[in-house]
Design a protein around this motif. Sequence first.
Motif, PDB file in Angstrom:
ATOM      1  N   SER A 139       0.840  -1.196   0.000  1.00  0.00           N
ATOM      2  CA  SER A 139       0.000   0.000   0.000  1.00  0.00           C
ATOM      3  C   SER A 139       0.870   1.239   0.000  1.00  0.00           C
ATOM      4  O   SER A 139       2.102   1.151   0.145  1.00  0.00           O
ATOM      5  CB  SER A 139      -0.888   0.020   1.248  1.00  0.00           C
ATOM      6  N   GLY A 140       0.206   2.368  -0.124  1.00  0.00           N
ATOM      7  CA  GLY A 140       0.919   3.636  -0.137  1.00  0.00           C
ATOM      8  C   GLY A 140       1.596   3.921   1.190  1.00  0.00           C
ATOM      9  O   GLY A 140       2.797   4.225   1.245  1.00  0.00           O
ATOM     10  N   ALA A 141       0.823   3.805   2.267  1.00  0.00           N
ATOM     11  CA  ALA A 141       1.387   4.106   3.580  1.00  0.00           C
ATOM     12  C   ALA A 141       2.591   3.207   3.862  1.00  0.00           C
ATOM     13  O   ALA A 141       3.604   3.653   4.414  1.00  0.00           O
ATOM     14  CB  ALA A 141       0.323   3.923   4.661  1.00  0.00           C
ATOM     15  N   ASP A 149       6.956  11.524  -3.215  1.00  0.00           N
ATOM     16  CA  ASP A 149       5.788  10.644  -3.074  1.00  0.00           C
ATOM     17  C   ASP A 149       5.013  10.712  -4.379  1.00  0.00           C
ATOM     18  O   ASP A 149       4.339  11.696  -4.668  1.00  0.00           O
ATOM     19  CB  ASP A 149       4.928  11.091  -1.886  1.00  0.00           C
ATOM     20  N   PHE A 181      -0.088  14.741   1.897  1.00  0.00           N
ATOM     21  CA  PHE A 181      -0.755  13.530   2.371  1.00  0.00           C
ATOM     22  C   PHE A 181       0.146  12.344   2.069  1.00  0.00           C
ATOM     23  O   PHE A 181       0.537  12.126   0.922  1.00  0.00           O
ATOM     24  CB  PHE A 181      -2.126  13.333   1.710  1.00  0.00           C
ATOM     25  N   HIS A 182       0.475  11.581   3.118  1.00  0.00           N
ATOM     26  CA  HIS A 182       1.367  10.438   2.912  1.00  0.00           C
ATOM     27  C   HIS A 182       0.820   9.134   3.469  1.00  0.00           C
ATOM     28  O   HIS A 182       1.499   8.109   3.401  1.00  0.00           O
ATOM     29  CB  HIS A 182       2.739  10.737   3.522  1.00  0.00           C
ATOM     30  N   GLU A 221       5.412  15.607  -2.455  1.00  0.00           N
ATOM     31  CA  GLU A 221       4.594  15.169  -3.592  1.00  0.00           C
ATOM     32  C   GLU A 221       4.820  16.206  -4.699  1.00  0.00           C
ATOM     33  O   GLU A 221       4.526  17.382  -4.480  1.00  0.00           O
ATOM     34  CB  GLU A 221       3.099  15.191  -3.240  1.00  0.00           C
ATOM     35  N   LYS A 264      -1.129   3.056  -5.375  1.00  0.00           N
ATOM     36  CA  LYS A 264      -2.343   3.339  -6.140  1.00  0.00           C
ATOM     37  C   LYS A 264      -2.391   2.602  -7.486  1.00  0.00           C
ATOM     38  O   LYS A 264      -2.608   1.408  -7.497  1.00  0.00           O
ATOM     39  CB  LYS A 264      -2.509   4.854  -6.302  1.00  0.00           C
ATOM     40  N   ILE A 321       2.789   8.402  -5.272  1.00  0.00           N
ATOM     41  CA  ILE A 321       1.723   7.420  -5.122  1.00  0.00           C
ATOM     42  C   ILE A 321       0.504   7.805  -5.967  1.00  0.00           C
ATOM     43  O   ILE A 321      -0.132   6.947  -6.583  1.00  0.00           O
ATOM     44  CB  ILE A 321       1.379   7.254  -3.624  1.00  0.00           C
ATOM     45  N   GLN A 322       0.218   9.090  -6.008  1.00  0.00           N
ATOM     46  CA  GLN A 322      -0.931   9.536  -6.810  1.00  0.00           C
ATOM     47  C   GLN A 322      -0.507  10.020  -8.203  1.00  0.00           C
ATOM     48  O   GLN A 322      -1.237   9.850  -9.175  1.00  0.00           O
ATOM     49  CB  GLN A 322      -1.652  10.659  -6.063  1.00  0.00           C
TER      50      GLN A 322
HETATM   51  C1  LIG Z   1      -3.221   7.615  -1.264  1.00  0.00           C
HETATM   52  C2  LIG Z   1      -1.906   8.219  -0.937  1.00  0.00           C
HETATM   53  C3  LIG Z   1      -1.093   7.707   0.090  1.00  0.00           C
HETATM   54  C4  LIG Z   1      -1.527   6.567   0.978  1.00  0.00           C
HETATM   55  O1  LIG Z   1      -1.759   5.391   0.304  1.00  0.00           O
HETATM   56  P1  LIG Z   1      -2.559   4.190   1.018  1.00  0.00           P
HETATM   57  O2  LIG Z   1      -2.479   3.072   0.029  1.00  0.00           O
HETATM   58  O3  LIG Z   1      -3.952   4.673   1.271  1.00  0.00           O
HETATM   59  O4  LIG Z   1      -1.864   3.890   2.284  1.00  0.00           O
HETATM   60  C5  LIG Z   1       0.139   8.297   0.302  1.00  0.00           C
HETATM   61  N1  LIG Z   1       0.560   9.328  -0.450  1.00  0.00           N
HETATM   62  C6  LIG Z   1      -0.189   9.845  -1.438  1.00  0.00           C
HETATM   63  C7  LIG Z   1       0.335  10.978  -2.239  1.00  0.00           C
HETATM   64  C8  LIG Z   1      -1.460   9.329  -1.702  1.00  0.00           C
HETATM   65  O5  LIG Z   1      -2.210   9.862  -2.670  1.00  0.00           O
END
Ligand SMILES: *Cc1c(COP(=O)(O)O)cnc(C)c1O
Length: 394
Positions: free
Chosen positions: A104-106, A219, A134-135, A186, A248, A221-222
């Motif tokens: 997962s992201g976290a 980051d 947001f992390h 980010e 993600k 993730i998004q």
């Molecule tokens: C969604 C997100 C996270 C967390 O991801 P999870 O899979 O929900 O733990 C971390 N950083 C960013 C930039 C995100 O968009």
Amino acid sequence: MKTEDVIELYDKYVMQTYARIPLVPVKAKGMKLKDLHQREFLDFFPGWAVSGLGHCHPKVVSAVRNQLKKIIHIPNNYYILQQAKLAKEIIDNSFEGKVFFCNSGAEAVESAVKLARAFGRPNRFEIISMEKSFHGRTLAALALTGQKKYQEGFEPMPEGFKSVEFANIEALKSAITSKTCAVIIEPIQGEGGINVAPKEYLEAVRKLCDGKNILLIFDEIQTGMGRTGKIFCYQHFGVVPDAFVLAKSLGGGIPIGALVAGKKVCDVLKPGMHASTFGGSPIACSAGLAVFKAIREENLLQNAAEKSRYLAGKLNQLKQKYNFIKEIRGLGLMIGIELSIEGKKIVDLCFERGLLINCTQGNILRIMPALGVKKKEIDKMLAIIEKVFSDVIK
Ligand SMILES: *Cc1c(COP(=O)(O)O)cnc(C)c1O
């Protein structure tokens, strides 16, 4: 079963940690989603950026199906073929280095925190993040998340984290101490409201970090996996991080996270220092390989860039017409519409009309369609949103 029945089960048996929309999706394909009552929705926020290729992309479906028939789980004390291949794919698309897989992201962010602390040993452990970032929700990821509202009630936060104003180089400079080992950013804040980092800022951060031997971690993730029209967002800025995190849309809907570390730090974590039981499973990695394949073979980066220009152009026309639209911003298919009115009402009205979008920070609409979105789907979305906008001012 009806929607109300499912909600009743939730009320009784599922922890109420989310503010949910009364929708029970049961089937979806591409940009379309159907609920329990066969109502159809156009999904311009598929899977909260997880279904970056749209729902149930055929290449992902067949890769996962084929893998399921062979072997489902392999522990990480063996070698996992698909994991090796996916790591190579990520590195071939970014920079020389190595990958750690998780779920997962976290968890990817936690892995980055551990990497940074291992790198900083023995004296440096502090990590600086950005306000409005947001992390994730685990404790270290939460401590990095520069928004008090998420941390409240869970104090004390773990030590060694602080956040500074986004895109303010002086603020970052003055926050750095002899204990700082990393900075995490980010390149476009997603949850924070689609705030694009200025190129000059990222260049200045890179220089600052280089000067003090501090790691720069992005980051993604998004923003990763083609969302912004390049495979990874940092490639727009010409600023290369020491490491970045993914999750993600990396698995096309299957849970997966990854920490990607460049040459300087890719061997900092040694056997026994970090692990994840499910990390980099054959299922998740075969899905990830299918995502890369689809992006390449279907020219999805090009499509994202083209459709972005079309969509942004149309949204800017709407901005001329409706003075409650303050700004259209973003990169590629990661688009924010900042309003001077509350966004929730717009999201609700779109939902009633069969369009799924998101609102963040109270007044910023977030639109992140599948990378393969078609012009006619954009036109349909625009027709609904325009109708909603005109209803709102009445
Ligand atoms: C969604 C997100 C996270 C967390 O991801 P999870 O899979 O929900 O733990 C971390 N950083 C960013 C930039 C995100 O968009």
